[in-house]
Design an enzyme around this catalytic site. Sequence first.
Site, short mmCIF file in Angstrom:
data_model
loop_
_atom_site.label_atom_id
_atom_site.label_comp_id
_atom_site.label_asym_id
_atom_site.label_seq_id
_atom_site.Cartn_x
_atom_site.Cartn_y
_atom_site.Cartn_z
N ASP A 167 5.42 -52.80 -1.29
CA ASP A 167 6.58 -51.95 -1.03
C ASP A 167 7.89 -52.65 -1.38
O ASP A 167 8.75 -52.08 -2.07
CB ASP A 167 6.59 -51.54 0.45
N VAL A 195 8.75 -46.94 1.14
CA VAL A 195 8.18 -46.54 -0.15
C VAL A 195 6.66 -46.42 -0.03
O VAL A 195 6.06 -45.46 -0.54
CB VAL A 195 8.58 -47.52 -1.27
N ASP A 196 6.03 -47.36 0.64
CA ASP A 196 4.60 -47.25 0.90
C ASP A 196 4.29 -45.97 1.69
O ASP A 196 3.36 -45.22 1.35
CB ASP A 196 4.12 -48.45 1.71
N LEU A 197 5.05 -45.74 2.75
CA LEU A 197 4.79 -44.58 3.60
C LEU A 197 5.03 -43.28 2.85
O LEU A 197 4.24 -42.32 2.97
CB LEU A 197 5.66 -44.65 4.86
N GLY A 200 2.17 -42.65 0.58
CA GLY A 200 1.07 -42.08 1.34
C GLY A 200 1.26 -40.59 1.59
O GLY A 200 0.31 -39.80 1.50
#
Length: 425
Positions: A167, A195-197, A200
């Site tokens: 991220d 950004v990761d979330l 997802g």
Amino acid sequence: MLPVRLLLKSGACFLHRVILRKVHHDAEQAVLKGVRIVDLSRVLAGPYCTMLLGDLGAEVIKVEKPGVGDDTRGWGPPWIAKESTYFLSINRNKRSICVNMKCPEGLQIMKQLAASSDVLIENYLPGKLDELGLGYEELHQLNPRLIYVSITGFGDSGPYTKRGGYDNIASSIGGLLNITGPENGEPCRVGVAVVDLHTGLYAKGAILAALIHRYRTNRGQHVKCNLLNTCGAMLTHVASAYLNCGVESSRMGMSHPNLVPYQGFPTQDNCFLLIGVGNNNQFEELCHRIKMLELALDVRFVDNATRVLNRKVLVEILTKRFREKVLTEWLEIFEGAPFPYGPVNTIRQAFSDPQVIHNEIIQEMDHSTAGKIRVAGPAVRYSDSSTVLQCPPPTLGQHTSEVLREILHYDDDEIKHLKNIKAIA
């Protein structure tokens, strides 16, 4: 070689099967009941996506490396009974199996799972699963209805395709860190891996769309997500300002580039109160509540454009005013106000907030080794369907034998043999 149980019948994935594990009594109303997901992803974006799908009733089988598991199992402290709280936060509603994909028997198990599942999600470097015989093209031939989801750092082609993607790196390259942090200060990462979330969440939406597409066409497809694209899409109005007007945004702390006042103000007791004024009526009401109605009549502040132009002057005036009372006094003054406002809470304060408690976001689960754990539960509620906490985050390989027995119909001798040759754990 173990018996082949690929269960292929005209490409069918057996959507309407029985889920063979204990579930919450509301699971019958879950919108994704009957959808099986093989989860090869690790760390955050993929596991967060599959947890959300599990909340909707999907059956999620988390495939992990024997003896090691998901990287986040080792991300601590803090721990609760040797379990990483990071891992616990994003892996509920899953069963864990340990499979050695580097041996033929392990690969056979993976192909059997892919053949009898609806979705496979992975976040390996591009080409890695192709080398193992588990790439999209091969599994699509095996199961044409399989939705194959790949999450990468930067995409499956281009100059960065072989780079690993966390991220913070995607946020840095994508410009997000450069606009985050105090004015005139260093770039800062956001408090959670947004950004990761968001990736997802994008993957979750893409999977739901692909399931609808498959309902119409009876065919799966390859869905591709990457962190860098997510970061670019997240920039929204910041991207638009640059792409259309050449305006380069900068770090502004808690302030908003397009709205004034829209930021946090320190109070007498060194807390922060965030005010968000989105139109002239709200500004007038703010001025009335703080007993400075003359500000609403000042030509420098008559509309948002002039307030942005004269940001420094207005913020200095408001900062001085908010320093005159403690936070609780201001909260009482603003009770019932038409403009958004609120304290900048600590995490402890946030989870003690009466609205947070009322919304029942905090939920409890019984973990097999950690005992009773608390999690931030599903954020969405449905009028005619349910989100369910079907099972707590699994221990490493907790369900290997169970999944092989119940889904792939291996017998005890075969499972024992696979363990002896270290194909599973």
